[in-house]
Structures are given as structure tokens and as C-alpha cells.
Enzyme design. Structure first.
Site, mmCIF file in Angstrom:
data_model
loop_
_atom_site.group_PDB
_atom_site.id
_atom_site.type_symbol
_atom_site.label_atom_id
_atom_site.label_comp_id
_atom_site.label_asym_id
_atom_site.label_seq_id
_atom_site.Cartn_x
_atom_site.Cartn_y
_atom_site.Cartn_z
ATOM 1 N N HIS A 83 1.441 1.198 -13.003
ATOM 2 C CA HIS A 83 2.361 -0.084 -13.297
ATOM 3 C C HIS A 83 3.809 0.116 -13.419
ATOM 4 O O HIS A 83 4.059 1.274 -13.888
ATOM 5 C CB HIS A 83 1.762 -0.610 -14.908
ATOM 6 C CG HIS A 83 2.389 -1.793 -15.372
ATOM 7 N ND1 HIS A 83 2.092 -3.073 -14.747
ATOM 8 C CD2 HIS A 83 3.488 -2.065 -16.207
ATOM 9 C CE1 HIS A 83 2.940 -3.863 -15.361
ATOM 10 N NE2 HIS A 83 3.710 -3.548 -16.297
ATOM 11 N N GLY A 138 0.847 -1.212 0.194
ATOM 12 C CA GLY A 138 -0.097 0.083 0.015
ATOM 13 C C GLY A 138 0.765 1.297 -0.017
ATOM 14 O O GLY A 138 0.294 2.499 0.544
ATOM 15 N N ASN A 157 -4.748 2.875 -13.099
ATOM 16 C CA ASN A 157 -3.831 2.035 -12.357
ATOM 17 C C ASN A 157 -2.554 2.573 -12.612
ATOM 18 O O ASN A 157 -2.024 3.220 -13.523
ATOM 19 C CB ASN A 157 -3.905 0.865 -13.291
ATOM 20 C CG ASN A 157 -2.914 -0.377 -12.668
ATOM 21 O OD1 ASN A 157 -2.887 -0.559 -11.388
ATOM 22 N ND2 ASN A 157 -2.207 -1.093 -13.467
ATOM 23 N N ILE A 197 -7.518 -9.201 -11.303
ATOM 24 C CA ILE A 197 -7.942 -8.694 -12.573
ATOM 25 C C ILE A 197 -9.489 -8.361 -12.807
ATOM 26 O O ILE A 197 -10.191 -9.323 -12.483
ATOM 27 C CB ILE A 197 -7.593 -9.682 -13.881
ATOM 28 C CG1 ILE A 197 -5.991 -9.726 -14.093
ATOM 29 C CG2 ILE A 197 -8.204 -9.108 -15.348
ATOM 30 C CD1 ILE A 197 -5.653 -10.880 -14.821
ATOM 31 N N ASP A 202 -3.165 -4.194 -18.564
ATOM 32 C CA ASP A 202 -2.133 -3.083 -18.605
ATOM 33 C C ASP A 202 -1.746 -2.536 -20.246
ATOM 34 O O ASP A 202 -0.955 -2.355 -20.628
ATOM 35 C CB ASP A 202 -0.611 -3.734 -18.336
ATOM 36 C CG ASP A 202 -0.457 -4.298 -17.066
ATOM 37 O OD1 ASP A 202 -1.143 -3.697 -15.992
ATOM 38 O OD2 ASP A 202 0.216 -5.378 -16.575
HETATM 39 C C1 GRF Z 1 3.586 -0.934 -7.400
HETATM 40 O O1 GRF Z 1 4.894 -1.164 -7.883
HETATM 41 C C2 GRF Z 1 2.752 -0.800 -8.569
HETATM 42 O O2 GRF Z 1 3.342 -0.409 -9.434
HETATM 43 C C3 GRF Z 1 2.152 -2.234 -9.063
HETATM 44 O O3 GRF Z 1 2.131 -2.903 -7.617
HETATM 45 C C4 GRF Z 1 3.286 -2.519 -6.756
HETATM 46 C C5 GRF Z 1 2.367 -1.872 -5.496
HETATM 47 O O4 GRF Z 1 3.221 -1.415 -4.432
HETATM 48 N N1 GRF Z 1 0.827 -2.238 -9.607
HETATM 49 P P1 GRF Z 1 2.405 -0.942 -3.168
HETATM 50 O O5 GRF Z 1 1.283 -1.771 -2.792
HETATM 51 O O6 GRF Z 1 1.885 0.600 -3.595
HETATM 52 O O7 GRF Z 1 3.529 -0.559 -2.324
#
Ligand code: GRF
Length: 206
Positions: A112, A15, A110, A95, A148
Site C-alpha cells: 500500500h 504491474g 498487500n 476488495i 488496508d
Molecule cells: C502501487 O502504488 C501499490 O502500492 C498500490 O497500487 C499501485 C500498483 O502499481 N497498491 P503497480 O501496478 O505495481 O505498478
């Protein structure tokens, strides 16, 4: 400024991106407020953080939600119940089905950890290193049915160093993510470009 737009943040783990959004949202100038933090995992550290910081934390019950359709319905109900108008995925490891994606068309984004369209899916940092790319980074994009694949809202890039491992690259990209996600969200909601001082590392499509 006009009223803040309520958003829902969906996560499955640590998070840290949600925390970056929450920190940004605490500023009176930020155009969004967090109306809901929801997780498919009751033990997600991000959910604990939300609880401890008086955010509206919600567990999406996988046990009672059989199949993708009803799980999507549980997400839809939680988000609508919170009054959120936009869904921000932040490390949400499920998903979303086409029904939910289409019902929220243009209102799910989102983050990524790669410069899409390069490296959709998992293990992005190891794959980038294996390919020997010299630029890597992260992308905030709209969520569509293809994983994605949605239109890009903003990206942040860094140069890959010879000494980078998948772990160091992940940590460096994560730092960028924490800057990019709030900035991209604000730019998206206000229709403005990203602030000038960030234009050197961030780019928005024209
Ligand atoms: C991040 O690297 C995000 O880009 C990917 O999942 C990870 C989540 O990390 N989708 P966090 O839970 O926000 O620390």
C-alpha cells in the site's frame, strides 16, 4: 537453499511491483517463485508483461463470475490450481471478500502506498501532501477483512520535499515499493529480518 515457495501475484494494471517481485524471484537465493500472475483486467499491462516473460498469466473472468462470492471462488480456484501457497496483491483493485480472506488467513499480503495506518484507501499521495506530512512511504501488510488494516510486515519511508507534487511523490514512493516488496516478502517467508543495508530505510516490527 530449500525449494522456493510458489506465490500468486494479483494485479489490475501496470504491474511494476509484480515486475520487481519477478526480478527478485529470478535470483536463485530468493525464497519465492511466481507460480501465477492473475488479473481481473484482460488488458492490464502487467498481464502482458507476464505473458511476454513466460510467467503463468491468467485472466480472472469478471463476466462469468457473478457477484463477489463467485469472483472470490474464481480467484481461489486459479491460485490453488497454480499450486501457489501465498497471494501477493500488487495493485489489485478489487476488495477480497471475507470468505476468501479467511480461507487464506495469514497467506495474503498487500503493498500500500502510504505509511499505514495513515491514509488507507485511494489518493494517498495527494492526501499526505494536503496534510503537510514530512514523512511518507509504503507498507507491506497482511490482508484482513478491513481494507488496508491488516498487521504490518514492513515499511519504507522517505522525506517529503517542499517541491513534491502528488505525481513526484507517487514516483518516489513507487521506487521504494519496488525495493520494499521483494525484501519484505523474503523476510516474511524466511522469518529473518531485512538485510542490514536496508535497515536504514526499512523497519520490521520486533
Ligand atoms: C502501487 O502504488 C501499490 O502500492 C498500490 O497500487 C499501485 C500498483 O502499481 N497498491 P503497480 O501496478 O505495481 O505498478
Amino acid at each position: 537453499m530449500s525449494a522456493k515457495i510458489p506465490i500468486a501475484v494479483l494485479l489490475s494494471g501496470r504491474g511494476s511491483n509484480m515486475r520487481a517481485l519477478a526480478t527478485a524471484a529470478a535470483s536463485p537465493d530468493f525464497p519465492a517463485r511466481i507460480a501465477l500472475v492473475a488479473s481481473d483486467r484482460a488488458d492490464a499491462p502487467g498481464l502482458n508483461f507476464a505473458r511476454q516473460n513466460d510467467l503463468n498469466a491468467h485472466v480472472l473472468d469478471r463476466g462469468t463470475a457473478h457477484g463477489r462470492g463467485s469472483f472470490d471462488a474464481a480467484i481461489d480456484a486459479a491460485v490453488r490450481g497454480s499450486g501457489a501457497e501465498l497471494i501477493c496483491l500488487a495493485g489489485f483493485m478489487r476488495i477480497l471478500g471475507p470468505g476468501l480472506v479467511n480461507a487464506w488467513h495469514g497467506r495474503i499480503i498487500n503493498i500500500h502506498p502510504s505509511l499505514l495506518p495513515l491514509y488507507p484507501g485511494l489518493d494517498t499521495h495527494a492526501r499526505a501532501l494536503a496534510d503537510g506530512v514530512k514523512l511518507h512511504g509504503c507498507t507491506v501488510h497482511h490482508v484482513t477483512e478491513g481494507v488496508d488494516e491488516g498487521p504490518i510486515i514492513a515499511q519504507a519511508a522517505l522525506t517529503v520535499s517542499r517541491s513534491d507534487t502528488a505525481d513526484t511523490l507517487a514516483a518516489r514512493v513507487l521506487t521504494l515499493e519496488h525495493q520494499l516488496y521483494p525484501a519484505a516478502l523474503a523476510a516474511h517467508l524466511t522469518g529473518n529480518d531485512l538485510p542490514e543495508q536496508k535497515a536504514a530505510i526499512f523497519s520490521l516490527p520486533v
